[in-house]
Every structure is written in C-alpha cells, then in structure tokens.
Design a protein around this motif. Structure first.
Motif, mmCIF file in Angstrom:
data_model
loop_
_atom_site.group_PDB
_atom_site.id
_atom_site.type_symbol
_atom_site.label_atom_id
_atom_site.label_comp_id
_atom_site.label_asym_id
_atom_site.label_seq_id
_atom_site.Cartn_x
_atom_site.Cartn_y
_atom_site.Cartn_z
ATOM 1 N N MET A 1 8.241 25.942 29.346
ATOM 2 C CA MET A 1 7.579 26.441 30.527
ATOM 3 C C MET A 1 7.627 25.404 31.624
ATOM 4 O O MET A 1 7.393 24.237 31.385
ATOM 5 C CB MET A 1 6.107 26.768 30.245
ATOM 6 N N SER A 2 7.935 25.851 32.819
ATOM 7 C CA SER A 2 7.843 24.985 33.980
ATOM 8 C C SER A 2 7.331 25.813 35.135
ATOM 9 O O SER A 2 7.131 27.008 35.000
ATOM 10 C CB SER A 2 9.206 24.379 34.290
ATOM 11 N N GLU A 3 7.104 25.178 36.273
ATOM 12 C CA GLU A 3 6.382 25.907 37.293
ATOM 13 C C GLU A 3 6.964 25.731 38.681
ATOM 14 O O GLU A 3 7.306 24.656 39.113
ATOM 15 C CB GLU A 3 4.905 25.466 37.313
ATOM 16 N N ASN A 4 7.073 26.859 39.367
ATOM 17 C CA ASN A 4 7.325 26.913 40.794
ATOM 18 C C ASN A 4 6.312 27.887 41.354
ATOM 19 O O ASN A 4 6.340 29.071 41.036
ATOM 20 C CB ASN A 4 8.750 27.400 41.065
ATOM 21 N N LYS A 5 5.396 27.426 42.155
ATOM 22 C CA LYS A 5 4.266 28.245 42.568
ATOM 23 C C LYS A 5 4.669 29.378 43.516
ATOM 24 O O LYS A 5 3.901 30.282 43.779
ATOM 25 C CB LYS A 5 3.186 27.374 43.217
ATOM 26 N N ASP A 6 5.894 29.358 44.046
ATOM 27 C CA ASP A 6 6.282 30.367 45.033
ATOM 28 C C ASP A 6 6.883 31.626 44.420
ATOM 29 O O ASP A 6 6.898 32.675 45.034
ATOM 30 C CB ASP A 6 7.301 29.764 46.006
ATOM 31 N N SER A 7 7.408 31.545 43.203
ATOM 32 C CA SER A 7 8.059 32.710 42.621
ATOM 33 C C SER A 7 8.011 32.632 41.121
ATOM 34 O O SER A 7 7.876 31.569 40.537
ATOM 35 C CB SER A 7 9.515 32.795 43.097
ATOM 36 N N LYS A 8 8.135 33.830 40.478
ATOM 37 C CA LYS A 8 8.162 33.898 39.032
ATOM 38 C C LYS A 8 9.301 34.806 38.608
ATOM 39 O O LYS A 8 9.574 35.830 39.221
ATOM 40 C CB LYS A 8 6.841 34.434 38.482
ATOM 41 N N VAL A 9 9.956 34.428 37.522
ATOM 42 C CA VAL A 9 10.968 35.244 36.885
ATOM 43 C C VAL A 9 10.426 35.613 35.518
ATOM 44 O O VAL A 9 9.775 34.799 34.858
ATOM 45 C CB VAL A 9 12.298 34.468 36.749
ATOM 46 N N PHE A 10 10.682 36.845 35.081
ATOM 47 C CA PHE A 10 10.151 37.299 33.808
ATOM 48 C C PHE A 10 11.275 37.537 32.815
ATOM 49 O O PHE A 10 12.347 38.036 33.173
ATOM 50 C CB PHE A 10 9.333 38.585 33.996
ATOM 51 N N SER A 11 11.022 37.178 31.546
ATOM 52 C CA SER A 11 11.988 37.418 30.483
ATOM 53 C C SER A 11 11.950 38.879 30.075
ATOM 54 O O SER A 11 11.065 39.649 30.483
ATOM 55 C CB SER A 11 11.657 36.536 29.275
ATOM 56 N N LEU A 12 12.894 39.276 29.218
ATOM 57 C CA LEU A 12 12.910 40.648 28.717
ATOM 58 C C LEU A 12 11.644 40.961 27.933
ATOM 59 O O LEU A 12 11.202 42.106 27.880
ATOM 60 C CB LEU A 12 14.142 40.864 27.829
ATOM 61 N N GLY A 13 11.056 39.939 27.310
ATOM 62 C CA GLY A 13 9.827 40.134 26.561
ATOM 63 C C GLY A 13 8.582 40.129 27.417
ATOM 64 O O GLY A 13 7.472 40.261 26.906
ATOM 65 N N GLY A 14 8.718 39.970 28.719
ATOM 66 C CA GLY A 14 7.581 40.012 29.630
ATOM 67 C C GLY A 14 6.941 38.678 29.925
ATOM 68 O O GLY A 14 5.926 38.616 30.626
ATOM 69 N N SER A 15 7.498 37.590 29.413
ATOM 70 C CA SER A 15 6.933 36.263 29.655
ATOM 71 C C SER A 15 7.392 35.729 31.005
ATOM 72 O O SER A 15 8.564 35.849 31.360
ATOM 73 C CB SER A 15 7.362 35.290 28.560
ATOM 74 N N ALA A 16 6.469 35.140 31.744
ATOM 75 C CA ALA A 16 6.836 34.501 33.005
ATOM 76 C C ALA A 16 7.617 33.226 32.717
ATOM 77 O O ALA A 16 7.233 32.422 31.871
ATOM 78 C CB ALA A 16 5.591 34.172 33.818
ATOM 79 N N ILE A 17 8.738 33.040 33.395
ATOM 80 C CA ILE A 17 9.538 31.822 33.274
ATOM 81 C C ILE A 17 9.276 30.996 34.523
ATOM 82 O O ILE A 17 9.650 31.384 35.635
ATOM 83 C CB ILE A 17 11.034 32.154 33.135
ATOM 84 N N LEU A 208 11.751 35.151 24.154
ATOM 85 C CA LEU A 208 12.118 35.594 25.499
ATOM 86 C C LEU A 208 12.571 37.045 25.504
ATOM 87 O O LEU A 208 12.337 37.780 26.470
ATOM 88 C CB LEU A 208 13.218 34.691 26.057
ATOM 89 N N ARG A 209 13.204 37.459 24.410
ATOM 90 C CA ARG A 209 13.746 38.815 24.342
ATOM 91 C C ARG A 209 12.692 39.859 23.943
ATOM 92 O O ARG A 209 12.634 40.949 24.512
ATOM 93 C CB ARG A 209 14.901 38.849 23.332
ATOM 94 N N ALA A 210 11.850 39.502 22.954
ATOM 95 C CA ALA A 210 10.951 40.496 22.372
ATOM 96 C C ALA A 210 9.476 40.174 22.545
ATOM 97 O O ALA A 210 8.625 40.997 22.209
ATOM 98 C CB ALA A 210 11.282 40.660 20.885
ATOM 99 N N GLY A 211 9.149 38.975 23.050
ATOM 100 C CA GLY A 211 7.759 38.635 23.299
ATOM 101 C C GLY A 211 7.162 37.732 22.237
ATOM 102 O O GLY A 211 7.719 37.525 21.156
#
Length: 227
Positions: A1-17, A208-211
């Motif tokens: 996990m790492s952080e960029n406060k301006d945007s989020k990308v989500f994995s196929l499993g719904g986790s924020a990257i 990342l794929r299934a949660g």
C-alpha cells in the motif's frame, strides 16, 4: 500500500491501490515514549523478551525489535516492534481505524538471529521488513491497518535472493491471547498490534483479483500458525 491523496486506483477485488509521494525529510526521533509499557505487555501475554534489537541511528521514530523465543505452548519465534506508536498515524477522517500501532511477525523456531547470521539478508529480511513498515506511515504521512498489503517495491521483488515472498499483509494476530491485541496507555492513546504476514506473488495477486476475504481463506488453510 502506498498513498497519493489526489487519486485512487482500485484493483479487481475492490481494494484501493495507493501510491506514495516523496518521503518526509530526516528528523530526529521522538524518543521511546511507551517502551516500558510495550515491553511489559509483551512479557505478560507472549512470554519473556529474550533480546532487543536497538537502532543505532533513527529517523523520525526510534524502532526497537523485541525477540520472544519459542515456548512449548507456541513453538515459533516472534518479533515485536516498539516505537511505531510514538507518533499517531495520519488516518482518514471518514473512518475510525487505530491511530497508534505496533507490529508483530512470526518466524520458524530455528530462525537465526545471531549477529553473524544477520549479516546475510536471507536471515535479516524480516527485521528489515518490520522496521521499514513501522517507520513508513510517519515518513509518508499515511497509515497502516487491517488488510493493507504492501509490495516490496514497484515492481515487487523478493525480500532476499533465496526468498519467494515479495509482499505482505497486515492482519490482527491470531495465535496470541485476545488481551494482546490492544494496549491502553491513557484515555487518549490505545495501541493496536498487527501481524505482518509475508505473501507470495500468487497470494498478492489473489488479494488484488478477488479481495481480502479470499486471501484470508487461503492463509487460514495454509499458514494459520504464522498469523
């Protein structure tokens, strides 16, 4: 996990990257504020502290790693940090995760922790991992909590040449007394303890794929004793 406060990308499993920006500049450590309370907490619930790895030079927080040797009741080595909780983590306002935390990692009973062996990254990498994670939220203005996964670099690489793990997940420790999970310091400070569980590439991909739940099902079947 790492952080960029301006945007989020989500994995196929719904986790924020989340991806980090640059770390904060070096700063002197706050000092071992809760060392005695954490040491006592470890010995009450896990067993005697056999030794402590003290940092010689610290950045932002002073991280010590306490070693608990195997016992008949729990035949594994455990490493527990102190110092991560000297500062609060930058937790998001919309949820209420723990702001103060420490980490525990479980190793096989024959893991070598003598100084000569630790010159070899094959034995040292768990200490490097747990110390790096303990400092990470304070250097990057972020937080760590339940279910967070952290790859070892981008792209992820194994922690050592002969090691297949290339990432980890934070979970509540399972093979400990319930009372170990949190340590109350005062009315404003409660420390949560999270288990650092190393992951194979396939396990990280599954999360990342299934949660997270699918990954937890696999870990419970394969590596329950190390949680």
């Amino acid at each position: 996990m790492s952080e960029n406060k301006d945007s989020k990308v989500f994995s196929l499993g719904g986790s924020a990257i989340l991806r980090h920006a640059e770390p904060g500049a070096w700063s002197p450590p706050e000092g071992e504020m809760c060392l005695e309370q954490i040491s006592g907490h470890i010995e009450r619930h896990l067993g005697p502290i056999a030794s402590v790895f003290h940092e010689v030079v610290s950045d932002t927080v002073h991280i010590d790693v306490h070693v608990v040797r195997p016992t008949d009741a729990y035949p594994f080595v455990r490493l527990v940090t102190s110092g991560m909780s000297d500062l609060p983590m930058s937790t998001p306002q919309e949820i209420d995760p723990p702001r103060f935390a420490e980490l525990i990692v479980t190793l096989p009973p024959d893991w070598k922790l003598d100084q000569e062996s630790l010159n070899d990254e094959s034995w040292y990498w768990p200490l490097r991992l747990i110390k790096g994670l303990a400092r990470l939220p304070h250097k990057y203005g972020t937080w760590l909590g339940w279910g967070h996964t952290m790859p070892n670099g981008d792209p992820a690489e194994p922690y050592a040449p002969d090691v297949q793990f290339d990432g980890c997940i934070l979970l509540p420790p399972v093979s400990v007394p319930d009372a170990f999970h949190t340590l109350g310091i005062d009315e404003d400070k409660e420390i949560a303890f999270f288990a650092v569980v190393p992951l194979y590439k396939e396990e990280m991909d599954l999360k990342l794929r299934a949660g997270t739940n699918k990954l937890l099902e696999r870990l419970a079947k394969k590596r329950f004793g190390f949680l």
